[in-house]
Every structure is written in C-alpha cells, then in structure tokens.
Design a protein around this motif. Structure first.
Motif, PDB file in Angstrom:
ATOM      1  N   VAL A  54      17.497  38.400  30.503  1.00  0.00           N
ATOM      2  CA  VAL A  54      16.507  38.086  29.558  1.00  0.00           C
ATOM      3  C   VAL A  54      16.212  38.787  28.520  1.00  0.00           C
ATOM      4  N   TRP A  55      16.353  39.980  28.325  1.00  0.00           N
ATOM      5  CA  TRP A  55      16.308  40.541  26.935  1.00  0.00           C
ATOM      6  C   TRP A  55      17.236  39.890  25.822  1.00  0.00           C
ATOM      7  N   PHE A  56      18.404  39.541  26.480  1.00  0.00           N
ATOM      8  CA  PHE A  56      19.503  38.752  25.429  1.00  0.00           C
ATOM      9  C   PHE A  56      18.970  37.447  24.893  1.00  0.00           C
ATOM     10  N   LEU A  57      18.243  36.698  26.096  1.00  0.00           N
ATOM     11  CA  LEU A  57      17.799  35.286  25.990  1.00  0.00           C
ATOM     12  C   LEU A  57      16.368  35.122  25.571  1.00  0.00           C
ATOM     13  N   LYS A  58      15.889  36.463  25.156  1.00  0.00           N
ATOM     14  CA  LYS A  58      14.387  36.519  24.964  1.00  0.00           C
ATOM     15  C   LYS A  58      13.558  35.372  24.136  1.00  0.00           C
ATOM     16  N   TRP A  59      14.297  34.822  23.351  1.00  0.00           N
ATOM     17  CA  TRP A  59      13.700  33.708  22.439  1.00  0.00           C
ATOM     18  C   TRP A  59      13.916  32.317  23.403  1.00  0.00           C
ATOM     19  N   ARG A  60      14.708  32.413  23.993  1.00  0.00           N
ATOM     20  CA  ARG A  60      15.025  31.160  25.069  1.00  0.00           C
ATOM     21  C   ARG A  60      14.470  30.888  26.334  1.00  0.00           C
ATOM     22  N   VAL A  61      14.218  32.158  26.956  1.00  0.00           N
ATOM     23  CA  VAL A  61      13.757  31.978  28.314  1.00  0.00           C
ATOM     24  C   VAL A  61      12.452  32.138  28.207  1.00  0.00           C
ATOM     25  N   ASP A  62      11.486  31.064  28.662  1.00  0.00           N
ATOM     26  CA  ASP A  62      10.240  31.394  28.960  1.00  0.00           C
ATOM     27  C   ASP A  62       9.852  30.116  30.084  1.00  0.00           C
ATOM     28  N   TRP A  63       8.467  29.926  30.489  1.00  0.00           N
ATOM     29  CA  TRP A  63       8.166  28.935  31.285  1.00  0.00           C
ATOM     30  C   TRP A  63       8.601  27.389  30.804  1.00  0.00           C
ATOM     31  N   LYS A  64       8.743  27.220  29.714  1.00  0.00           N
ATOM     32  CA  LYS A  64       8.939  25.988  29.320  1.00  0.00           C
ATOM     33  C   LYS A  64      10.304  25.781  28.947  1.00  0.00           C
ATOM     34  N   HIS A  65      11.328  26.805  28.886  1.00  0.00           N
ATOM     35  CA  HIS A  65      12.634  26.584  28.613  1.00  0.00           C
ATOM     36  C   HIS A  65      13.452  27.425  29.554  1.00  0.00           C
ATOM     37  N   GLY A  66      13.662  26.981  30.817  1.00  0.00           N
ATOM     38  CA  GLY A  66      14.392  27.421  31.781  1.00  0.00           C
ATOM     39  C   GLY A  66      14.032  28.593  32.456  1.00  0.00           C
ATOM     40  N   GLY A  67      13.028  29.085  32.407  1.00  0.00           N
ATOM     41  CA  GLY A  67      12.290  30.352  33.117  1.00  0.00           C
ATOM     42  C   GLY A  67      12.537  30.078  34.454  1.00  0.00           C
ATOM     43  N   LEU A 156       9.093  38.595  34.656  1.00  0.00           N
ATOM     44  CA  LEU A 156       9.529  37.620  33.860  1.00  0.00           C
ATOM     45  C   LEU A 156       8.047  37.466  32.959  1.00  0.00           C
ATOM     46  N   ASN A 157       7.204  37.260  33.354  1.00  0.00           N
ATOM     47  CA  ASN A 157       5.457  37.115  32.860  1.00  0.00           C
ATOM     48  C   ASN A 157       5.539  38.243  31.739  1.00  0.00           C
ATOM     49  N   ILE A 158       5.623  39.299  32.607  1.00  0.00           N
ATOM     50  CA  ILE A 158       5.544  40.586  31.504  1.00  0.00           C
ATOM     51  C   ILE A 158       6.250  40.581  30.327  1.00  0.00           C
ATOM     52  N   MET A 159       7.637  40.165  30.629  1.00  0.00           N
ATOM     53  CA  MET A 159       8.427  40.133  29.377  1.00  0.00           C
ATOM     54  C   MET A 159       8.191  38.924  28.358  1.00  0.00           C
ATOM     55  N   ILE A 160       7.924  37.904  28.913  1.00  0.00           N
ATOM     56  CA  ILE A 160       7.640  36.975  28.095  1.00  0.00           C
ATOM     57  C   ILE A 160       6.487  37.316  27.199  1.00  0.00           C
ATOM     58  N   LEU A 161       5.378  37.813  27.900  1.00  0.00           N
ATOM     59  CA  LEU A 161       4.132  38.372  27.095  1.00  0.00           C
ATOM     60  C   LEU A 161       4.523  39.317  25.986  1.00  0.00           C
ATOM     61  N   THR A 162       5.209  40.331  26.255  1.00  0.00           N
ATOM     62  CA  THR A 162       5.896  41.399  25.568  1.00  0.00           C
ATOM     63  C   THR A 162       6.607  40.614  24.217  1.00  0.00           C
ATOM     64  N   PHE A 163       7.539  39.708  24.550  1.00  0.00           N
ATOM     65  CA  PHE A 163       8.188  39.155  23.496  1.00  0.00           C
ATOM     66  C   PHE A 163       7.388  38.355  22.408  1.00  0.00           C
ATOM     67  N   LYS A 164       6.433  37.568  23.152  1.00  0.00           N
ATOM     68  CA  LYS A 164       5.346  36.704  22.155  1.00  0.00           C
ATOM     69  C   LYS A 164       4.462  37.862  21.298  1.00  0.00           C
ATOM     70  N   LEU A 165       4.330  38.832  21.970  1.00  0.00           N
ATOM     71  CA  LEU A 165       3.509  39.888  21.227  1.00  0.00           C
ATOM     72  C   LEU A 165       4.192  40.469  19.873  1.00  0.00           C
ATOM     73  N   ILE A 166       5.741  40.769  20.402  1.00  0.00           N
ATOM     74  CA  ILE A 166       6.584  41.179  19.263  1.00  0.00           C
ATOM     75  C   ILE A 166       6.841  40.261  18.227  1.00  0.00           C
ATOM     76  N   LYS A 167       6.984  39.051  18.617  1.00  0.00           N
ATOM     77  CA  LYS A 167       7.344  37.854  17.713  1.00  0.00           C
ATOM     78  C   LYS A 167       5.950  37.765  16.737  1.00  0.00           C
ATOM     79  N   ARG A 168       4.942  37.770  17.242  1.00  0.00           N
ATOM     80  CA  ARG A 168       3.462  37.753  16.480  1.00  0.00           C
ATOM     81  C   ARG A 168       3.599  38.779  15.410  1.00  0.00           C
ATOM     82  N   LEU A 169       3.781  40.096  16.023  1.00  0.00           N
ATOM     83  CA  LEU A 169       3.800  41.223  15.054  1.00  0.00           C
ATOM     84  C   LEU A 169       4.843  40.993  14.059  1.00  0.00           C
ATOM     85  N   ILE A 170       5.951  40.437  14.161  1.00  0.00           N
ATOM     86  CA  ILE A 170       6.920  40.250  13.414  1.00  0.00           C
ATOM     87  C   ILE A 170       6.626  39.423  12.287  1.00  0.00           C
ATOM     88  N   ASN A 171       5.930  38.112  12.625  1.00  0.00           N
ATOM     89  CA  ASN A 171       5.685  37.217  11.755  1.00  0.00           C
ATOM     90  C   ASN A 171       4.364  37.543  11.056  1.00  0.00           C
TER      91      ASN A 171
END
Length: 178
Positions: A54-67, A156-171
C-alpha cells in the motif's frame, strides 16, 4: 591480463547471484518452517507485505482504484496462510463459543513416506476436558477471511486518509512557494 580480470569479475558476479538466490531460498524455507510452528509469523508477514505494498502504491490504491480488489486478495491469501491465527485473531472465535467451553487449537504434524502434513484442529472443550464441538477448518478459513477483510479495511482506510492528508499538505506547500 585484461581477460583474466574480466573473467574474475564475471565469476564474482555469478557467485554473487548464486549467493543471493541461495539466501533467498534459505529465508523462504526458514519462513515456511517458522510460520508453521510460530502463531505470530504469518499474520506479521501478511501485515508487513500489506503495509509495504500500500505504501508503494499509495497514489494508486484507494476505494475508487483497486482498493477493494487488493483487500479481497490480501484477505484470501491471509486466510489460506494464517489458518491457525494467533491469540488476537482467535479471540472472536473464543467469544463466539464461550458459552459452550474453551477454545483449544491442536497442531497435528504427520509424516508419511517423506511428506509432511500439518493440520490444525479447532476444538471447544468443556470444563471436564471433553470435546464439545469440533470446528471444521473450512469454517475457520471463512471466518478468518472476513476477519482479515474487516481488519485490513480499517488499516487501508487509515492509510488512504493519511496519504490524502500528506498530498494536501504537499499541494499547499507547493502553492505557498509560488
């Protein structure tokens, strides 16, 4: 002399590749043996592989894309490898049958003509030590599948939310720099 050093390099490279494969095979054999007799190994290995993938596929694995597909696959593999479970994973089974008695898991190792088979027997034992119920392994596998499905859905929910937060902070940081 140049040919000699080139041949030595090829020899060393071949020895390095053979050593890598030998160590990998030894590690897998050790993992199989240890996983058979240590109840924490398979659940830990499956969890570690899940987190890494999940870490290596972090931007590709969520509930819409193969999660969900990833989750079902992990749950299936987990239920097949980790039939025995561990005290944490076996606690819901204990709670379900607590009115009938205590859960006892017996590991039976059989060797016939050089082949070794391992069976796990899930029994409910009453206070006098008699087997009240034998839980078929297929029921344990199905139970373990849904248990893994629920557990890894939460992870997976916890990791997806964490990745979204990281992405938002980066943006936000990249917009602030402009």
């Amino acid at each position: 002399m140049k040919t000699f050093f080139r041949n030595v390099k090829v020899l060393l490279l071949c020895l390095l590749v053979i050593s890598f494969y030998a160590l990998t095979a030894a590690g897998l054999i050790y993992l199989m043996i240890e996983g058979t007799f240590n109840q924490w190994v398979w659940s830990g290995v499956i969890f570690l592989i899940f987190i890494i993938l999940v870490w290596f596929l972090k931007w590709r694995v969520d509930w819409k894309h193969g999660g969900m597909l990833f989750l079902v696959f992990t749950s299936f593999i987990g239920s097949m490898l980790d039939m025995r479970g561990n005290p944490i994973y076996n606690e819901p089974i204990k709670l379900f049958y607590q009115s009938q008695g205590k859960l006892e898991i017996v590991t039976q190792v059989s060797t016939i003509n050089g082949s070794t088979g391992i069976n796990y027997h899930f029994n409910i034992i009453n206070q006098s030590g008699n087997v009240v119920k034998h839980i078929p392994i297929i029921e344990v596998i199905i139970f373990r599948f849904f248990e893994y499905l629920i557990f890894y859905s939460v992870i997976l929910n916890i990791m997806i939310l964490t990745f979204k937060l990281i992405k938002r902070l980066i943006n936000q940081n990249s917009k602030a720099e402009l």
